[in-house]
Design a protein around this motif. Structure first.
Motif, PDB file in Angstrom:
ATOM      1  N   ALA A 102       0.859  -1.181   0.000  1.00 29.54           N
ATOM      2  CA  ALA A 102       0.000   0.000   0.000  1.00 29.54           C
ATOM      3  C   ALA A 102       0.897   1.234   0.000  1.00 29.54           C
ATOM      4  O   ALA A 102       2.044   1.199   0.469  1.00 29.54           O
ATOM      5  N   HIS A 126      -3.109  -0.426  -2.673  1.00 29.94           N
ATOM      6  CA  HIS A 126      -4.014   0.625  -2.219  1.00 29.94           C
ATOM      7  C   HIS A 126      -3.261   1.945  -2.308  1.00 29.94           C
ATOM      8  O   HIS A 126      -2.044   1.985  -2.090  1.00 29.94           O
ATOM      9  N   PRO A 236      -8.003   0.573  -5.124  1.00 25.51           N
ATOM     10  CA  PRO A 236      -8.797   1.468  -4.282  1.00 25.51           C
ATOM     11  C   PRO A 236      -7.981   2.721  -3.931  1.00 25.51           C
ATOM     12  O   PRO A 236      -6.810   2.625  -3.568  1.00 25.51           O
ATOM     13  N   LEU A 289      -9.060   2.655   4.180  1.00 25.07           N
ATOM     14  CA  LEU A 289      -8.614   2.284   2.840  1.00 25.07           C
ATOM     15  C   LEU A 289      -8.095   0.861   2.810  1.00 25.07           C
ATOM     16  O   LEU A 289      -8.450   0.068   1.915  1.00 25.07           O
TER      17      LEU A 289
END
Length: 292
Positions: A102, A126, A236, A289
């Motif tokens: 991420a 992410h 996302p 998230l």
């Protein structure tokens, strides 16, 4: 000696072109990389990183040209292109054993994070963005007297020579004005941290200007190509920002949605340095998230 994040180990990891990044690493679990903004260093994440390290491996580098990372001489637009800086981050994570991670970025680091998401979707699971719009859109929404808020973008876009000399002649006043003007809570950046930001920026005038100059040139070219080709962020995405849309007369959420179909767009009352002013809010946004 520069300040550090307590409990984190520090390493230097070299990118493919030999540029070494200074990085603080702490915690265990799924990895997340945090990228700082201007005029700061990795230290801006000290509160957020400590919280996330409870259940994540947290990697907090200085970007190339900033802090204790290498500052290669500008040799054409590619040296500080966000594409190059994004490749640094992917290489850094891989060097630490993480092929997928991420990624969160603030300000300049957010622009690097966006480019990493566009260029390396297989690596970025992410993506979190704090208080910017994409480079191409940034130039498009600035117009008229409202663009005065971003005077530094135009100054540092000029050819090499004059902007570096002007800023170096009064570096602490130049960088300090942003630390003062962009925060709603001056106590969020205590004296020793402020002095560390000023010292690090004072020693990096040439590379900081090169970073900004790239955003007025090659970075725009890369964004235009992606827009034309329909390349978007596949992971996302969470965006947390001040209400710049209302201030400058554009729909910030719509701008981001054009790049990120899976978007969570949030406004905050915190100032620009939100990871220091309201770290709990930023941590919550990141954890939300990561749960998506």
């Amino acid at each position: 000696m520069s300040l550090s994040i307590p409990g984190f180990d520090y390493q230097r990891i070299s990118a493919d072109d030999g540029v070494a990044l200074n990085a603080a690493v702490g915690g265990e679990g799924s990895p997340i990389v945090l990228l700082h903004g201007f005029p700061q260093t990795h230290l801006m994440w000290r509160h957020v990183a400590a919280d996330l390290a409870a259940d994540h491996t947290v990697i907090v580098p200085d970007l190339r040209g900033y802090g204790a990372s290498d500052k290669p001489a500008e040799a054409g637009g590619e040296t500080y292109a966000k594409r190059t800086m994004a490749a640094d981050i992917v290489g850094l994570a891989a060097g630490l054993g993480h092929e997928r991670f991420a990624l969160a970025g603030h300000d300049r680091g957010a622009l690097v994070a966006v480019r990493a998401g566009l260029d390396h979707p297989e690596s970025v699971s992410h993506l979190a963005i704090l208080d910017v719009v994409p480079t191409l859109d940034m130039w498009e929404v600035l117009h008229g007297v409202d663009a005065a808020v971003a005077f530094h973008l135009y100054l540092m876009a000029q050819p090499p020579g004059l902007p570096e000399r002007m800023i170096a002649a009064s570096a602490d006043a130049f960088f300090g004005c942003f630390l003062d003007a962009w925060t709603k809570d001056p106590e969020a950046i205590p004296g020793p941290v402020r002095e560390e930001y000023l010292r690090a920026s004072r020693e990096a005038v040439v590379s900081i200007v090169a970073d900004y100059r790239a955003s007025a040139g090659i970075d725009v070219e890369h964004d235009r190509a992606d827009r034309a080709n329909g390349n978007r962020l596949r992971m996302p995405v969470t965006v947390v920002q001040q209400d710049w849309g209302a201030a400058l007369g554009y729909d910030a959420a719509a701008v981001w949605r054009a790049w990120a179909p899976d978007l969570d767009h949030r406004l905050t009352d915190a100032g620009h340095f939100m990871a220091e002013e309201d770290p709990a809010m930023v941590v919550k946004a990141l954890r939300d998230l990561l749960a998506r």
